[in-house]
Design a protein around this motif. Sequence first.
Motif, mmCIF file in Angstrom:
data_model
loop_
_atom_site.group_PDB
_atom_site.id
_atom_site.type_symbol
_atom_site.label_atom_id
_atom_site.label_comp_id
_atom_site.label_asym_id
_atom_site.label_seq_id
_atom_site.Cartn_x
_atom_site.Cartn_y
_atom_site.Cartn_z
ATOM 1 N N GLY A 67 -46.124 -49.703 13.572
ATOM 2 C CA GLY A 67 -45.390 -50.010 12.453
ATOM 3 C C GLY A 67 -44.903 -48.635 11.753
ATOM 4 O O GLY A 67 -44.649 -47.708 12.456
ATOM 5 N N ASN A 68 -44.892 -48.517 10.495
ATOM 6 C CA ASN A 68 -44.500 -47.449 9.722
ATOM 7 C C ASN A 68 -45.591 -46.524 9.771
ATOM 8 O O ASN A 68 -45.352 -45.170 9.316
ATOM 9 N N THR A 69 -46.825 -46.582 10.125
ATOM 10 C CA THR A 69 -47.775 -45.637 10.014
ATOM 11 C C THR A 69 -47.474 -44.650 11.051
ATOM 12 O O THR A 69 -48.079 -43.414 10.982
ATOM 13 N N GLY A 70 -47.203 -44.795 12.414
ATOM 14 C CA GLY A 70 -47.114 -43.850 13.491
ATOM 15 C C GLY A 70 -48.420 -43.654 13.764
ATOM 16 O O GLY A 70 -49.574 -44.126 13.594
ATOM 17 N N THR A 71 -48.648 -42.788 14.669
ATOM 18 C CA THR A 71 -49.714 -42.407 15.514
ATOM 19 C C THR A 71 -49.578 -40.911 16.023
ATOM 20 O O THR A 71 -48.526 -40.261 16.075
ATOM 21 N N PRO A 72 -50.733 -39.789 15.529
ATOM 22 C CA PRO A 72 -50.823 -38.578 15.971
ATOM 23 C C PRO A 72 -50.419 -38.339 17.579
ATOM 24 O O PRO A 72 -50.675 -39.214 18.532
ATOM 25 N N ALA A 73 -49.632 -37.169 17.744
ATOM 26 C CA ALA A 73 -49.136 -36.824 19.023
ATOM 27 C C ALA A 73 -48.714 -35.481 19.137
ATOM 28 O O ALA A 73 -48.560 -34.699 18.038
ATOM 29 N N VAL A 74 -48.683 -35.104 20.435
ATOM 30 C CA VAL A 74 -48.140 -33.495 20.662
ATOM 31 C C VAL A 74 -47.146 -33.645 21.764
ATOM 32 O O VAL A 74 -47.419 -34.437 22.707
ATOM 33 N N LEU A 75 -46.073 -32.976 21.464
ATOM 34 C CA LEU A 75 -45.027 -33.102 22.640
ATOM 35 C C LEU A 75 -45.149 -31.420 23.306
ATOM 36 O O LEU A 75 -45.119 -30.660 22.695
ATOM 37 N N GLU A 76 -45.543 -31.384 24.323
ATOM 38 C CA GLU A 76 -45.293 -30.143 25.253
ATOM 39 C C GLU A 76 -44.083 -29.961 25.987
ATOM 40 O O GLU A 76 -43.651 -30.622 26.605
ATOM 41 N N LEU A 77 -43.383 -29.061 25.425
ATOM 42 C CA LEU A 77 -42.173 -28.181 26.464
ATOM 43 C C LEU A 77 -42.481 -27.049 27.215
ATOM 44 O O LEU A 77 -43.031 -26.171 26.890
ATOM 45 N N THR A 78 -41.608 -27.172 28.308
ATOM 46 C CA THR A 78 -41.960 -26.055 29.214
ATOM 47 C C THR A 78 -40.580 -25.448 29.421
ATOM 48 O O THR A 78 -39.480 -26.227 29.914
ATOM 49 N N ASP A 79 -40.578 -24.027 28.849
ATOM 50 C CA ASP A 79 -39.164 -23.326 28.896
ATOM 51 C C ASP A 79 -39.285 -22.436 30.321
ATOM 52 O O ASP A 79 -40.147 -21.682 30.502
ATOM 53 N N GLN A 80 -38.314 -22.951 31.343
ATOM 54 C CA GLN A 80 -38.362 -22.056 32.401
ATOM 55 C C GLN A 80 -36.896 -21.267 32.409
ATOM 56 O O GLN A 80 -35.899 -21.603 32.145
ATOM 57 N N PRO A 88 -41.773 -19.217 37.143
ATOM 58 C CA PRO A 88 -40.544 -19.614 36.589
ATOM 59 C C PRO A 88 -40.767 -19.933 35.121
ATOM 60 O O PRO A 88 -39.874 -19.861 34.453
ATOM 61 N N VAL A 89 -41.977 -20.207 34.492
ATOM 62 C CA VAL A 89 -42.263 -20.526 33.441
ATOM 63 C C VAL A 89 -42.212 -19.173 32.304
ATOM 64 O O VAL A 89 -42.730 -18.199 32.582
ATOM 65 N N ARG A 90 -41.327 -19.432 31.304
ATOM 66 C CA ARG A 90 -41.283 -18.353 30.394
ATOM 67 C C ARG A 90 -42.102 -18.784 29.193
ATOM 68 O O ARG A 90 -42.616 -17.612 28.505
ATOM 69 N N ALA A 91 -41.847 -19.762 28.869
ATOM 70 C CA ALA A 91 -42.788 -20.050 27.516
ATOM 71 C C ALA A 91 -43.362 -21.530 27.647
ATOM 72 O O ALA A 91 -42.735 -22.398 28.414
ATOM 73 N N LEU A 92 -44.306 -21.823 26.866
ATOM 74 C CA LEU A 92 -44.857 -23.127 26.699
ATOM 75 C C LEU A 92 -44.730 -23.532 24.884
ATOM 76 O O LEU A 92 -45.153 -22.606 24.376
ATOM 77 N N VAL A 93 -44.339 -24.590 24.585
ATOM 78 C CA VAL A 93 -44.360 -24.872 23.248
ATOM 79 C C VAL A 93 -45.118 -26.279 23.065
ATOM 80 O O VAL A 93 -44.743 -27.327 23.630
#
Length: 256
Positions: A67-80, A88-93
């Motif tokens: 619902g409106n409360t949501g849940t904790p989370a992490v988004l990991e992005l790979t900059d290649q 090839p990986v330049r950075a991780l976010v």
Amino acid sequence: MTHTAPVVAPHTAERVHSACANAESAMLAVPGLDPVPTSVHLLRQCGDIVIAVPANSVAAILVTSCGNTGTPAVLELTDQAPLPLREPVRALVWLRGWVHAVPGNTQRALAVAVAEDHPNPALLDVCHTATLLRLVVDSAVVADTSGADSVSREQLRQAQPDPFCAMEGAWLQHLHADHADVIDRLARHLPPALRRGALVHPLAIDRYGVTLRVEATEADHDIRLPFTTPAHDVESLSRAVQALAANPFEHGLHRI
């Protein structure tokens, strides 16, 4: 008189925005669940990220049930890097916050709004095989060969991606494929011991400078070559690269 040191690289919040704009892959991690890939990830100025995940994924079902409360989370992005490099990986976010469901009756409208800034064929799957979620970001961490830095939500809201990040991939591919002579001249900035027997590739370019990837036998090294002054348009960026290539003794080195 106090002199301000010149800026030689984008600040961390700007790097996060640029990495998010360039990243082709991302994974959403919700506690207790396996990470799920995202087909869309747009960091907006309001401080949230609109992401698209498979509609039948456990993560989508769980977030919707919160619902409106949501849940904790992490988004990991790979900059290649857009080049065939050894690493090839330049950075991780990593972007940490709370992920919320987008109401079904606003999914399509949000997809259209996202498409205006981030045209992506995957948005056509929204309301079919994909569903949109919003990750309200509390903080972000970016890590590359220079180490790791964190930024707050407010710092992200005040930042923009590098103005050239949308064309960076095409520029680097063009340099790699058609201008080996320019890369060779840029490589003259490097210490002779580092150049000897190594392959040198253009790794990144932004308004503050160029980063070279040196693939040596024992290890890879990332070296940043700053411009004398930041570039503000395509013409000044081209002139700045030409100036670096023309005079290998004018600018200082910055090992990343």
